[in-house]
Write an enzyme that holds these catalytic residues in place. Structure first.
Site, PDB file in Angstrom:
ATOM      1  N   ASP A  45      -8.049  -4.130  -0.481  1.00 34.28           N
ATOM      2  CA  ASP A  45      -8.582  -4.606  -1.763  1.00 34.28           C
ATOM      3  C   ASP A  45      -8.465  -6.118  -1.907  1.00 34.28           C
ATOM      4  O   ASP A  45      -9.171  -6.729  -2.714  1.00 34.28           O
ATOM      5  CB  ASP A  45      -7.845  -3.930  -2.921  1.00 34.28           C
ATOM      6  CG  ASP A  45      -7.960  -2.426  -2.866  1.00 34.28           C
ATOM      7  OD1 ASP A  45      -9.100  -1.935  -2.765  1.00 34.28           O
ATOM      8  OD2 ASP A  45      -6.923  -1.734  -2.902  1.00 34.28           O
ATOM      9  N   HIS A  79       0.846  -1.184   0.000  1.00 32.46           N
ATOM     10  CA  HIS A  79       0.000   0.000   0.000  1.00 32.46           C
ATOM     11  C   HIS A  79       0.881   1.234   0.000  1.00 32.46           C
ATOM     12  O   HIS A  79       1.968   1.230   0.582  1.00 32.46           O
ATOM     13  CB  HIS A  79      -0.922   0.001   1.232  1.00 32.46           C
ATOM     14  CG  HIS A  79      -2.039   0.987   1.158  1.00 32.46           C
ATOM     15  ND1 HIS A  79      -1.874   2.313   1.486  1.00 32.46           N
ATOM     16  CD2 HIS A  79      -3.339   0.846   0.775  1.00 32.46           C
ATOM     17  CE1 HIS A  79      -3.030   2.939   1.324  1.00 32.46           C
ATOM     18  NE2 HIS A  79      -3.929   2.085   0.888  1.00 32.46           N
TER      19      HIS A  79
END
Length: 431
Positions: free
Chosen positions: A365, A308
């Site tokens: 996600d 991320h």
């Protein structure tokens, strides 16, 4: 005088103040640098630049911390998750008491319907129109039916009503968009249902058969929306502030944010994860083979859902969603082979030095797509679901900026790298 930083350029020394946030974050204040030194900073993609001061969301990527108005994100997952409570907190800065909650919830119920004239807008879109294009266009169109909110948002009563209308109607718009894509009749909101249950009803009920909303799915959807409700100054949120800095209304600002969220590097990431898991299953690859392929720089294979931009530790939202996936699939009596692949990938990656050294942990996600899939939400609607969840954060960020008397229109600078002085050449003289 507080702490300062010194900048030395061309033998000249400039003293710059250091601003410290409530969690100890430190930033060098450079807003007057061009005035005093004739210099600007160059920071492509704004990776080391703070665009604002905000009291809404705090993230510590190194420690895997996410808090809404100081409250750890994990505490919103306890018991029955309540998206409306979290939305109220983000926008108005406090958890609502009973009367405030009832008032805001009542406004959501009263504003769930769309103006009947808006049906014609849905009918005008092609049957295969991208849902995010419809969402952005329809949010802008929504302002045409509520022009009283375009100039009076300084009034707290006007603002709370506008916020309620946006949050309530966005789910109706999303559900109508889905029904349009399937050639199904629109299902009107049911005032007896709560926010998430009402959305699932509008998505999946039929004129002759009411969709039975299981509590486990309602809780999971509440949780999913909460986890996406705000995430500091990401691309779409920064878009809200950029557009809002011109004093554009909240409808236009949020519609612009939908466009930013539409990008596959932002809101479309969970679609890529699910498509990747599908390809792995279809190709008969094992999780171990996928991990090795991802580590091979010569192999075009990409492992989506790991790492991320902000988190250099485990994304706290991913931990919560992983548990939610297990709970939902168990309650539905299903076994999802994609979740089995995802678990295998996660287990191997968390033990592999390649991933550990690069801090490539599963992100939100990685599991959100599997959870949406279990609910029956098609991949074409995944990013729309993200937008429904993120809308309270966009509204909160718009309000915070709008209420700041020192706020100015955003106008970034650039470093010009084009031609130096040249001259216009008439058409007949050009080669």
């Amino acid at each position: 005088m507080g702490e300062t930083a010194k900048l030395i350029v061309g033998g000249k020394e400039y003293e710059l103040p250091v601003f410290v946030g409530t969690e100890g974050e430190r930033a060098i204040e450079i807003s007057k640098l061009r005035d005093v030194a004739g210099l600007i900073t160059l920071d492509p993609a704004l990776m080391s630049s703070g665009s604002c001061k905000s009291a809404i969301t705090f993230i510590d990527g190194e420690k895997g911390i996410l808090r809404y108005r100081g409250i750890p994100i994990e505490e919103f997952a306890v018991g029955e998750p309540n998206f409306i409570e979290a939305a109220y907190l983000l926008i108005f800065g406090e958890l609502p008491n009973d009367s405030k909650y009832d008032d805001f919830s009542g406004r959501l119920t009263n504003n769930a319907l769309l103006h009947e004239a808006m049906r014609h807008h849905f009918e005008g879109f092609p049957i295969d129109a991208p849902p995010m294009a419809i969402l952005s266009a329809t949010l802008n169109t929504l302002s045409c039916f509520h022009i009283e909110f375009l100039k009076g948002l300084d009034d707290p009563e006007v603002f709370v009503e506008a916020a309620a209308r946006l949050i309530s109607k966005v789910r109706t718009i999303a559900a109508f968009t889905y029904r349009r894509s399937r050639g199904l009749p629109f299902m009107y909101p049911d005032p007896k249902l709560r926010y998430c249950a009402n959305f699932l009803h509008m998505m999946f009920s039929a004129p002759y058969k009411q969709y039975e909303v299981k509590q486990v799915l309602e809780d999971a959807l509440n949780l999913l929306l909460i986890l996406h409700a705000d995430h500091e100054q990401n691309c779409s949120t920064s878009t809200v502030r950029l557009v809002g800095s011109s004093r554009a209304n909240v409808f236009a600002s949020c519609a612009a944010a939908v466009g930013a969220l539409w990008g596959p590097l932002h809101g479309g990431a969970n679609v890529e994860v699910l498509e990747m898991l599908d390809r792995i299953r279809a190709g008969g690859l094992t999780p171990a083979q996928c991990v090795e392929k991802a580590k091979d720089k010569k192999d075009p294979f990409k492992l989506y859902g790991f790492g991320h931009r902000v988190y250099k530790n485990f994304d706290p939202r991913a931990k919560i969603l992983k548990e939610a996936c297990d709970k939902v699939l168990l309650a539905l009596g299903r076994r999802d082979p994609l979740l089995d692949i995802a678990r295998g990938l996660e287990e191997l990656a968390l033990k592999d030095s390649y991933f550990i050294e690069r801090k490539l942990y599963p992100n939100v996600d990685f599991y959100s797509g599997i959870l949406l899939r279990a609910m029956g939400i098609p991949t074409s609607m995944f990013t729309v679901m993200f937008a429904i969840g993120r809308l309270p954060g966009w509204i909160a960020q718009w309000k915070e900026q709008h209420d700041d008397p020192s706020s100015k229109i955003w106008r970034p600078r650039q470093i010009y790298v084009g031609r130096t002085l040249t001259h216009y050449v008439p058409m007949h003289e050009r080669e």
